[in-house]
Scaffold this motif. Sequence first.
Motif, PDB file in Angstrom:
ATOM      1  N   GLY A  62       0.789  -1.097   0.108  1.00 38.94           N
ATOM      2  CA  GLY A  62      -0.145  -0.078   0.064  1.00 38.94           C
ATOM      3  C   GLY A  62       0.715   1.065   0.003  1.00 38.94           C
ATOM      4  O   GLY A  62       0.356   2.637   0.040  1.00 38.94           O
ATOM      5  N   GLY A  63       2.033   1.149   0.332  1.00 39.88           N
ATOM      6  CA  GLY A  63       3.148   2.438   0.549  1.00 39.88           C
ATOM      7  C   GLY A  63       3.249   2.477  -1.025  1.00 39.88           C
ATOM      8  O   GLY A  63       3.887   1.828  -1.990  1.00 39.88           O
ATOM      9  N   GLN A  64       3.757   3.742  -1.380  1.00 44.93           N
ATOM     10  CA  GLN A  64       4.701   4.054  -2.792  1.00 44.93           C
ATOM     11  C   GLN A  64       5.934   3.351  -2.664  1.00 44.93           C
ATOM     12  O   GLN A  64       6.602   2.463  -2.005  1.00 44.93           O
ATOM     13  CB  GLN A  64       5.840   5.391  -3.163  1.00 44.93           C
ATOM     14  CG  GLN A  64       4.185   6.302  -2.478  1.00 44.93           C
ATOM     15  CD  GLN A  64       3.552   6.186  -4.009  1.00 44.93           C
ATOM     16  OE1 GLN A  64       3.723   6.680  -5.014  1.00 44.93           O
ATOM     17  NE2 GLN A  64       1.940   6.974  -3.317  1.00 44.93           N
ATOM     18  N   PRO A  65       6.435   3.357  -4.056  1.00 44.12           N
ATOM     19  CA  PRO A  65       7.653   1.966  -4.408  1.00 44.12           C
ATOM     20  C   PRO A  65       8.943   2.769  -3.608  1.00 44.12           C
ATOM     21  O   PRO A  65       9.104   4.064  -3.828  1.00 44.12           O
ATOM     22  CB  PRO A  65       7.852   1.989  -6.144  1.00 44.12           C
ATOM     23  CG  PRO A  65       6.197   2.295  -6.373  1.00 44.12           C
ATOM     24  CD  PRO A  65       5.818   3.226  -5.603  1.00 44.12           C
ATOM     25  N   ASP A  66       9.711   2.126  -2.947  1.00 41.28           N
ATOM     26  CA  ASP A  66      10.787   2.506  -2.096  1.00 41.28           C
ATOM     27  C   ASP A  66      12.012   1.861  -2.931  1.00 41.28           C
ATOM     28  O   ASP A  66      11.660   0.657  -3.710  1.00 41.28           O
ATOM     29  CB  ASP A  66      10.611   2.791  -1.090  1.00 41.28           C
ATOM     30  CG  ASP A  66      10.434   0.568  -0.448  1.00 41.28           C
ATOM     31  OD1 ASP A  66      10.821   0.212  -1.153  1.00 41.28           O
ATOM     32  OD2 ASP A  66       9.295   0.805   0.485  1.00 41.28           O
ATOM     33  N   ILE A  67      13.132   1.516  -2.487  1.00 40.78           N
ATOM     34  CA  ILE A  67      14.107   1.046  -2.662  1.00 40.78           C
ATOM     35  C   ILE A  67      14.493  -0.347  -2.653  1.00 40.78           C
ATOM     36  O   ILE A  67      15.647  -0.542  -2.653  1.00 40.78           O
ATOM     37  CB  ILE A  67      15.655   2.157  -1.389  1.00 40.78           C
ATOM     38  CG1 ILE A  67      15.532   1.967  -0.623  1.00 40.78           C
ATOM     39  CG2 ILE A  67      15.672   3.252  -2.809  1.00 40.78           C
ATOM     40  CD1 ILE A  67      16.879   2.066   0.328  1.00 40.78           C
ATOM     41  N   CYS A 126      12.583  -2.449  -3.120  1.00 45.87           N
ATOM     42  CA  CYS A 126      11.167  -2.905  -3.604  1.00 45.87           C
ATOM     43  C   CYS A 126      11.649  -3.768  -4.973  1.00 45.87           C
ATOM     44  O   CYS A 126      12.656  -3.482  -5.212  1.00 45.87           O
ATOM     45  CB  CYS A 126       9.640  -2.235  -4.167  1.00 45.87           C
ATOM     46  SG  CYS A 126       8.745  -1.711  -2.589  1.00 45.87           S
ATOM     47  N   THR A 127      11.324  -5.221  -5.608  1.00 40.69           N
ATOM     48  CA  THR A 127      11.432  -5.846  -6.603  1.00 40.69           C
ATOM     49  C   THR A 127      10.754  -5.518  -7.284  1.00 40.69           C
ATOM     50  O   THR A 127      11.505  -6.424  -9.007  1.00 40.69           O
ATOM     51  CB  THR A 127      12.175  -7.245  -5.727  1.00 40.69           C
ATOM     52  OG1 THR A 127      11.663  -8.314  -5.720  1.00 40.69           O
ATOM     53  CG2 THR A 127      13.270  -6.620  -5.092  1.00 40.69           C
ATOM     54  N   VAL A 128       9.550  -5.611  -7.098  1.00 39.70           N
ATOM     55  CA  VAL A 128       9.052  -5.695  -9.017  1.00 39.70           C
ATOM     56  C   VAL A 128       7.966  -4.744  -8.104  1.00 39.70           C
ATOM     57  O   VAL A 128       7.997  -3.633  -6.983  1.00 39.70           O
ATOM     58  CB  VAL A 128       7.953  -6.809  -8.771  1.00 39.70           C
ATOM     59  CG1 VAL A 128       9.458  -7.975  -9.214  1.00 39.70           C
ATOM     60  CG2 VAL A 128       7.190  -7.109  -7.674  1.00 39.70           C
ATOM     61  N   GLY A 129       7.016  -3.590  -9.595  1.00 41.31           N
ATOM     62  CA  GLY A 129       6.707  -2.585  -9.416  1.00 41.31           C
ATOM     63  C   GLY A 129       7.333  -1.438  -9.314  1.00 41.31           C
ATOM     64  O   GLY A 129       6.968  -0.251  -8.970  1.00 41.31           O
ATOM     65  N   VAL A 130       8.791  -1.546  -9.923  1.00 43.14           N
ATOM     66  CA  VAL A 130      10.080  -0.414  -9.801  1.00 43.14           C
ATOM     67  C   VAL A 130      10.602  -0.392 -11.188  1.00 43.14           C
ATOM     68  O   VAL A 130      11.354   0.226 -10.807  1.00 43.14           O
ATOM     69  CB  VAL A 130      10.894  -0.465  -8.062  1.00 43.14           C
ATOM     70  CG1 VAL A 130      10.004  -0.856  -7.441  1.00 43.14           C
ATOM     71  CG2 VAL A 130      11.529  -2.443  -9.100  1.00 43.14           C
ATOM     72  N   GLY A 180       3.418   0.191 -13.120  1.00 44.67           N
ATOM     73  CA  GLY A 180       1.589   0.072 -13.027  1.00 44.67           C
ATOM     74  C   GLY A 180       1.190  -0.838 -11.990  1.00 44.67           C
ATOM     75  O   GLY A 180       0.709  -1.546 -11.249  1.00 44.67           O
ATOM     76  N   ALA A 181       2.517  -1.918 -11.512  1.00 41.71           N
ATOM     77  CA  ALA A 181       2.684  -3.096 -11.095  1.00 41.71           C
ATOM     78  C   ALA A 181       2.025  -2.572  -9.556  1.00 41.71           C
ATOM     79  O   ALA A 181       3.040  -1.828  -9.230  1.00 41.71           O
ATOM     80  CB  ALA A 181       3.443  -3.930 -11.489  1.00 41.71           C
ATOM     81  N   VAL A 207      19.272  -2.927  -6.960  1.00 42.25           N
ATOM     82  CA  VAL A 207      19.734  -2.775  -7.798  1.00 42.25           C
ATOM     83  C   VAL A 207      18.770  -2.722  -9.094  1.00 42.25           C
ATOM     84  O   VAL A 207      18.234  -4.210  -9.336  1.00 42.25           O
ATOM     85  CB  VAL A 207      21.303  -3.588  -8.165  1.00 42.25           C
ATOM     86  CG1 VAL A 207      21.754  -2.858  -7.050  1.00 42.25           C
ATOM     87  CG2 VAL A 207      20.965  -4.930  -8.614  1.00 42.25           C
ATOM     88  N   PHE A 208      18.700  -1.744  -9.963  1.00 48.98           N
ATOM     89  CA  PHE A 208      18.011  -2.209 -10.941  1.00 48.98           C
ATOM     90  C   PHE A 208      16.469  -1.808 -10.995  1.00 48.98           C
ATOM     91  O   PHE A 208      15.669  -1.534 -11.885  1.00 48.98           O
ATOM     92  CB  PHE A 208      18.842  -2.642 -12.111  1.00 48.98           C
ATOM     93  CG  PHE A 208      20.049  -3.775 -12.123  1.00 48.98           C
ATOM     94  CD1 PHE A 208      20.569  -2.505 -13.397  1.00 48.98           C
ATOM     95  CD2 PHE A 208      20.273  -5.221 -12.255  1.00 48.98           C
ATOM     96  CE1 PHE A 208      21.629  -3.404 -13.566  1.00 48.98           C
ATOM     97  CE2 PHE A 208      21.100  -5.652 -12.381  1.00 48.98           C
ATOM     98  CZ  PHE A 208      22.222  -4.758 -13.038  1.00 48.98           C
ATOM     99  N   ASN A 209      16.580  -1.195 -10.101  1.00 46.91           N
ATOM    100  CA  ASN A 209      15.495  -0.451  -9.348  1.00 46.91           C
ATOM    101  C   ASN A 209      15.062   1.260 -10.056  1.00 46.91           C
ATOM    102  O   ASN A 209      15.547   2.483  -9.807  1.00 46.91           O
ATOM    103  CB  ASN A 209      15.550  -0.226  -7.874  1.00 46.91           C
ATOM    104  CG  ASN A 209      14.003  -0.130  -7.207  1.00 46.91           C
ATOM    105  OD1 ASN A 209      13.167   0.982  -7.756  1.00 46.91           O
ATOM    106  ND2 ASN A 209      13.483  -0.064  -5.961  1.00 46.91           N
ATOM    107  N   THR A 210      14.894   1.021 -11.569  1.00 39.60           N
ATOM    108  CA  THR A 210      14.857   1.995 -12.042  1.00 39.60           C
ATOM    109  C   THR A 210      13.809   3.418 -11.502  1.00 39.60           C
ATOM    110  O   THR A 210      14.405   4.283 -12.367  1.00 39.60           O
ATOM    111  CB  THR A 210      14.661   1.983 -13.756  1.00 39.60           C
ATOM    112  OG1 THR A 210      14.078   0.869 -14.165  1.00 39.60           O
ATOM    113  CG2 THR A 210      16.139   1.115 -14.320  1.00 39.60           C
ATOM    114  N   LEU A 211      12.444   2.599 -11.074  1.00 43.01           N
ATOM    115  CA  LEU A 211      11.521   3.656 -10.902  1.00 43.01           C
ATOM    116  C   LEU A 211      11.409   4.893  -9.767  1.00 43.01           C
ATOM    117  O   LEU A 211      11.267   5.786  -9.828  1.00 43.01           O
ATOM    118  CB  LEU A 211      10.121   3.291 -10.791  1.00 43.01           C
ATOM    119  CG  LEU A 211       9.850   2.407 -12.357  1.00 43.01           C
ATOM    120  CD1 LEU A 211       8.238   2.119 -11.554  1.00 43.01           C
ATOM    121  CD2 LEU A 211       9.532   3.646 -12.946  1.00 43.01           C
TER     122      LEU A 211
END
Length: 327
Positions: free
Chosen positions: A262-267, A269-273, A279-280, A302-306
């Motif tokens: 329910g939170g915002q994508p952060d450092i 997370c490994t999917v949805g980022v 949008g995932a 790593v590779f958390n591009t959003l």
Amino acid sequence: MRNIFFIFILSCIVIFNCAGQTLENGSGSVPLVQCGDVTSRKHLNILSINLLFSEVETRNQRLDAIAEFAAKTPVDVILLQEVVDGALVHTTNSALDLQEKLRAQTHNYDLHTAFEVGLSGLLVVANAVLSRCEIDYEISKRLPHASELEFLGHDIKLRRNVMMTRINIPGSGKLNIYNTHLCAKCAAHELNAQLDVLLPFIDEIEGLFPQGNPVILGGDFNIDHFRIAPFEERPFYERIINAGFTDAYAQDRPLEDLCAEGGQPDIHCTVGVSTLDVGAAARRIDYIFVKKVKGVLESRVVFNTLVDPNQPTVSDHAGVFVSIALP
């Protein structure tokens, strides 16, 4: 288009035998890989990344980015999920493609591939391990089928695997590394059934080695300790922890702060980022677990591009990187 491609391929599943590939010299017997720097620095760097099998057009650039990161870091062992092979994806083995790109960066890696499912000659999906230290031994175990896709009213059951690769680190002995990709969008009993095979398999293999033998277990587990629908997933995460493993990334971080639902994508997370997964829901489902290691020196996503647009996009997953101390 990608979903149509996915449904077309997976609606016609056949099972393939496991196979391995090793980088060898001209005689076909002595591996060319060397990891003397691992011995001297006394730590091993490991990366786990799901390659996104269905994204063909950008795969070459994405593998370039992984190879560049691995060479600069350096990464000693790479755990890959969704490796592909076949005419539809224009490669004979995307892990072999990455191996060649790494070689161009003057880093030689041993390679072992464990094929899972696919259509002969068209598309095969696999897990793979690349290692700068010589692969001494490998074995794979198939996991129970799980319904992961509905096609024309029918459940399509896929069969995944867990692969063990034993690497030889000069001066530090041998270390067992397990790589897996558990079912996605499957029922709770199916995920449980896969863990019912995976965890005893590790115990059985480790029973053949000295009691203090270090163990690494990484991959895409499709388990989020916050998600509760359609079923609560944290018990599956806890099954791995209760089997004696430590979540290397969470070792010095409060678990409840890591990619909370329910939170915002952060450092963390490994999917949805990823720009390939916009949008995932942001979740943490990729892990590197450790057991009987001397210590975790570093861990990061790593590779958390959003979250960090300065990082390259290499998949619809971010990667998990850890550095572990050696005896």
